[in-house]
Motif scaffolding. Structure first.
Motif, short mmCIF file in Angstrom:
data_model
loop_
_atom_site.label_atom_id
_atom_site.label_comp_id
_atom_site.label_asym_id
_atom_site.label_seq_id
_atom_site.Cartn_x
_atom_site.Cartn_y
_atom_site.Cartn_z
N THR A 115 12.95 -37.16 31.78
CA THR A 115 12.07 -37.12 32.95
C THR A 115 12.83 -37.29 34.26
O THR A 115 12.21 -37.45 35.31
N LYS A 116 14.16 -37.23 34.23
CA LYS A 116 14.95 -37.39 35.46
C LYS A 116 14.51 -36.35 36.50
O LYS A 116 14.38 -35.17 36.18
N CYS A 165 15.46 -44.93 26.84
CA CYS A 165 16.69 -44.30 27.33
C CYS A 165 16.60 -42.77 27.25
O CYS A 165 17.12 -42.07 28.11
N VAL A 166 15.91 -42.25 26.26
CA VAL A 166 15.72 -40.80 26.13
C VAL A 166 14.70 -40.33 27.16
O VAL A 166 14.89 -39.31 27.82
N ALA A 217 10.09 -44.82 35.93
CA ALA A 217 10.17 -45.69 34.75
C ALA A 217 9.00 -46.67 34.74
O ALA A 217 8.38 -46.90 33.69
N LEU A 218 8.68 -47.24 35.89
CA LEU A 218 7.56 -48.19 35.97
C LEU A 218 6.23 -47.50 35.72
O LEU A 218 5.33 -48.07 35.08
N THR A 244 5.96 -38.78 26.83
CA THR A 244 7.02 -39.66 26.34
C THR A 244 6.53 -40.65 25.29
O THR A 244 7.29 -41.55 24.93
N ALA A 245 5.33 -40.49 24.81
CA ALA A 245 4.79 -41.39 23.79
C ALA A 245 5.71 -41.40 22.57
O ALA A 245 6.08 -40.35 22.05
#
Length: 162
Positions: free
Chosen positions: A146-147, A140-141, A87-88, A134-135
């Motif tokens: 990307t999990k 949250c999506v 996420a970071l 992810t742009a």
């Protein structure tokens, strides 16, 4: 001879499983440990301290955690740290080194190795690719899309190519 159906038995049943009351107590303790790792992932955590906090031995905690959750406490903690690092990295405002320490890792080499094992690419490559993929996507999506998937899980779910 003590029978497994003896309700007064507080030891292991013949099946090798703990008596139900012990099992439920252990599950509650394991949930507390897992919740603590989820909450305090950036803190220095080790199995001995986690076990002591729930009045278990480190060995018993490790065995029971693996039985309940399918992975060791260390592996679970590193997965949480890598998910946060992902996420970071998608955010893009911190260096890989800063992110490494931000998520609770003390070694950049270990962090990069574990990240690569879990995600399939080094953190610096992930940052470049994830930013493009992810742009415009809500965070949250993006988190769900990307999990990380462990290599062994990927092998188990892949269909053979014909």
């Amino acid at each position: 001879m003590l029978m497994a159906s003896d309700p007064s038995s507080s030891s292991k049943a013949e099946s090798g499983r703990p008596a139900p009351a012990h099992h439920l107590r252990d599950l509650a303790r394991l949930r507390r440990v897992r919740d603590r790792m989820d909450r305090d992932y950036a803190q220095p955590l080790d199995v001995e301290a986690l076990a002591a906090s729930v009045h278990m031995s480190a060995g018993h905690l490790s065995r029971q955690f693996r039985l309940a959750y399918g992975e060791s406490p260390y592996s679970y903690l590193m997965t949480r740290r890598i998910e946060r690092a992902m996420a970071l990295l998608r955010r893009g405002d911190l260096s890989v080194t800063e992110i490494c320490f931000e998520v609770g890792c003390s070694s950049l080499g270990t962090f990069s190795t574990r990240f690569t094992e879990l995600v399939g690419m080094p953190p610096s490559v992930y940052r470049r690719e994830a930013a493009q993929e992810t742009a415009g996507m809500p965070s949250c999506v993006a988190k769900q899309v990307t999990k990380p998937i462990r290599n062994r899980e990927a092998r188990e779910t892949e269909s053979p190519i014909d």
